[in-house]
Motif scaffolding. Structure first.
Motif, PDB file in Angstrom:
ATOM      1  N   HIS A 176       0.857  -1.191   0.000  1.00 12.45           N
ATOM      2  CA  HIS A 176       0.000   0.000   0.000  1.00 12.45           C
ATOM      3  C   HIS A 176       0.890   1.236   0.000  1.00 12.45           C
ATOM      4  O   HIS A 176       1.777   1.368   0.841  1.00 12.45           O
ATOM      5  CB  HIS A 176      -0.896  -0.007   1.242  1.00 12.45           C
ATOM      6  CG  HIS A 176      -1.514   1.330   1.552  1.00 12.45           C
ATOM      7  ND1 HIS A 176      -2.792   1.657   1.170  1.00 12.45           N
ATOM      8  CD2 HIS A 176      -1.015   2.431   2.190  1.00 12.45           C
ATOM      9  CE1 HIS A 176      -3.052   2.891   1.569  1.00 12.45           C
ATOM     10  NE2 HIS A 176      -1.995   3.385   2.189  1.00 12.45           N
ATOM     11  N   ASP A 206       0.380   5.650  -0.338  1.00 14.34           N
ATOM     12  CA  ASP A 206      -0.628   6.701  -0.406  1.00 14.34           C
ATOM     13  C   ASP A 206       0.004   8.084  -0.427  1.00 14.34           C
ATOM     14  O   ASP A 206       1.232   8.231  -0.309  1.00 14.34           O
ATOM     15  CB  ASP A 206      -1.661   6.563   0.725  1.00 14.34           C
ATOM     16  CG  ASP A 206      -1.073   6.718   2.115  1.00 14.34           C
ATOM     17  OD1 ASP A 206      -0.222   7.607   2.305  1.00 14.34           O
ATOM     18  OD2 ASP A 206      -1.474   5.966   3.025  1.00 14.34           O
ATOM     19  N   HIS A 218      -4.271   6.559  -3.285  1.00 12.69           N
ATOM     20  CA  HIS A 218      -3.426   5.407  -2.934  1.00 12.69           C
ATOM     21  C   HIS A 218      -3.351   4.425  -4.086  1.00 12.69           C
ATOM     22  O   HIS A 218      -4.134   4.476  -5.042  1.00 12.69           O
ATOM     23  CB  HIS A 218      -3.918   4.713  -1.657  1.00 12.69           C
ATOM     24  CG  HIS A 218      -5.138   3.866  -1.817  1.00 12.69           C
ATOM     25  ND1 HIS A 218      -5.240   2.584  -1.303  1.00 12.69           N
ATOM     26  CD2 HIS A 218      -6.320   4.096  -2.421  1.00 12.69           C
ATOM     27  CE1 HIS A 218      -6.430   2.080  -1.568  1.00 12.69           C
ATOM     28  NE2 HIS A 218      -7.109   2.971  -2.241  1.00 12.69           N
ATOM     29  N   GLU A 225      -2.296   0.025  -4.839  1.00 12.00           N
ATOM     30  CA  GLU A 225      -2.142  -1.297  -4.229  1.00 12.00           C
ATOM     31  C   GLU A 225      -1.498  -2.216  -5.256  1.00 12.00           C
ATOM     32  O   GLU A 225      -2.054  -2.435  -6.333  1.00 12.00           O
ATOM     33  CB  GLU A 225      -3.503  -1.850  -3.800  1.00 12.00           C
ATOM     34  CG  GLU A 225      -4.185  -1.023  -2.717  1.00 12.00           C
ATOM     35  CD  GLU A 225      -5.675  -1.320  -2.612  1.00 12.00           C
ATOM     36  OE1 GLU A 225      -6.090  -1.833  -1.568  1.00 12.00           O
ATOM     37  OE2 GLU A 225      -6.401  -1.018  -3.576  1.00 12.00           O
TER      38      GLU A 225
END
Length: 293
Positions: free
Chosen positions: A71, A73, A97, A99
Motif C-alpha cells: 500500500h 498513499d 493510494h 495497491e
C-alpha cells in the motif's frame, strides 16, 4: 434474513465478488462497500496493480487471507499487508493510494485472497484529515478454543476489543472454524451481516450460500455453525440516519461534494503518491490524461 447475492467481476488474474452496494441494500452499519477477491494464484512476474486513485469521505479496510499487498498513499505511507493484519486508510477530505503485489512475491508467483471493504464516515467526520494505520496480526485479538479461531479486526466482540480506530461504532471479525464447530453471534450491534468466504456454514440451522451477504435480524442473538472447515466474515455496526451517496471511489452525504471530487481528480488537484506517481486511474468516462507533472 435479507440475502444479497454477489455480482462477480473477472478482472483477469482473479475474480472479485461484490455484495455491497446493492439495489436492495446500501449499507450495513458503516459498511458501504464489500468485496471478496480470490482465491487465486499469480503466475511468476504477475501480480496486482491497482494504480493510484482517489477517495473522499470514507475509510478503506484491507484484510488478507493469503498473499501480500504493498500500500502506498499520498501521505507518504508505504506498508505491506499480510494475512491476519489490517490496513485502515481514512480518506476524509481526500487521499490517493495504490495497491500492488510486492516485488518478492511477484518474482516467485503468489496466492491472493482477501476482503476489501469501505466504511462511510459519520456525520461531522466526513472531512477529517486523511490518515493511515496498520495493525499487525499479533496486534488484533484472537479468540481461539481449538475449534474456532475468531480474529477481532474492528470493534469489540466476545469480550475482546481491537485497537483499530472506529470513526463510527463498528464490528468486523474473521471467523475460522473447523467442521462441526459453532460460535455465538452477539446481538448488540445495530446492524450485522455475515458472509461465508470459504467452506460451508449455517446460521441457526439455515444453510448459508458461499459468498452471499446475509443481513441478520436486529437484536437477535444467533449461532453460526460450520458444516466443513469454513471462514466467515462478520461485519456491521451503528446504523446511519443520513443517507450516503456512492459514485466510483467517492462516498459522501453530499452529491455536490462528490461532483467537486470528480472535477478535482479530472483537473489533477489531488495530491500524488510518492514512489508511484507515473500512472493513475482516469475518471470513468473521461479520456486518458497525462501522468502527474
Amino acid at each position: 434474513m435479507q440475502v444479497i447475492t454477489p455480482s462477480t467481476h473477472d478482472i483477469g488474474a482473479f475474480d472479485v465478488r461484490r455484495t455491497l452496494p446493492d439495489k436492495a441494500r446500501t449499507m450495513v452499519g458503516p459498511f458501504i462497500f464489500v468485496d471478496q477477491f480470490g482465491p487465486a494464484h499469480f503466475d511468476i512476474g504477475k501480480g496486482m496493480d491497482v494504480r493510484p486513485h482517489p477517495h473522499i469521505n470514507l475509510a478503506t479496510v484491507t484484510y488478507l487471507f493469503e498473499g501480500a499487498i504493498d500500500h502506498r498513499d499520498s501521505l507518504g505511507t508505504l506498508a505491506t499487508i499480510r494475512p491476519g493484519a489490517c490496513n485502515l486508510m481514512t480518506a476524509g477530505r481526500g487521499i490517493v493510494h495504490s495497491e500492488r503485489t510486492p516485488a518478492a512475491e511477484r518474482a516467485t508467483g503468489s496466492a491472493i485472497s482477501g476482503m476489501q471493504t469501505w466504511l462511510a464516515l459519520p456525520d461531522g467526520k466526513e472531512e477529517i484529515d486523511p490518515a493511515f494505520e496498520h495493525a499487525a496480526q499479533e496486534d488484533l485479538p484472537l479468540i481461539d478454543d481449538g475449534q474456532v479461531s475468531a480474529r477481532v479486526i474492528m470493534g469489540s466482540l466476545w469480550g475482546a476489543s481491537s485497537p483499530i480506530t472506529q470513526h463510527a461504532a463498528t464490528i468486523y471479525a474473521d471467523i475460522a472454524m473447523k467442521a462441526g464447530a459453532a460460535i455465538p453471534i452477539e446481538a448488540e450491534a445495530d446492524e450485522r451481516a455475515v458472509v461465508v468466504a470459504l467452506g460451508d456454514a449455517s446460521l441457526d440451522g439455515e444453510r448459508l450460500d458461499r459468498y452471499s451477504l446475509y443481513i441478520l435480524k436486529p437484536g437477535e442473538a444467533m449461532t453460526l455453525r460450520a458444516a466443513s472447515d469454513a471462514r466467515v466474515m462478520l461485519l456491521g455496526g451503528e446504523a446511519f440516519t443520513t443517507p450516503r451517496h456512492l459514485w466510483w471511489n467517492f462516498v459522501s452525504s453530499s452529491r455536490d461534494r462528490i461532483n467537486e471530487a470528480k472535477h478535482d481528480w479530472k483537473d489533477r488537484k489531488f495530491p500524488f503518491v510518492p514512489g508511484d506517481s507515473e500512472e493513475y486511474i482516469p475518471l470513468p468516462g473521461m479520456p486518458k490524461t497525462p501522468a502527474y507533472p
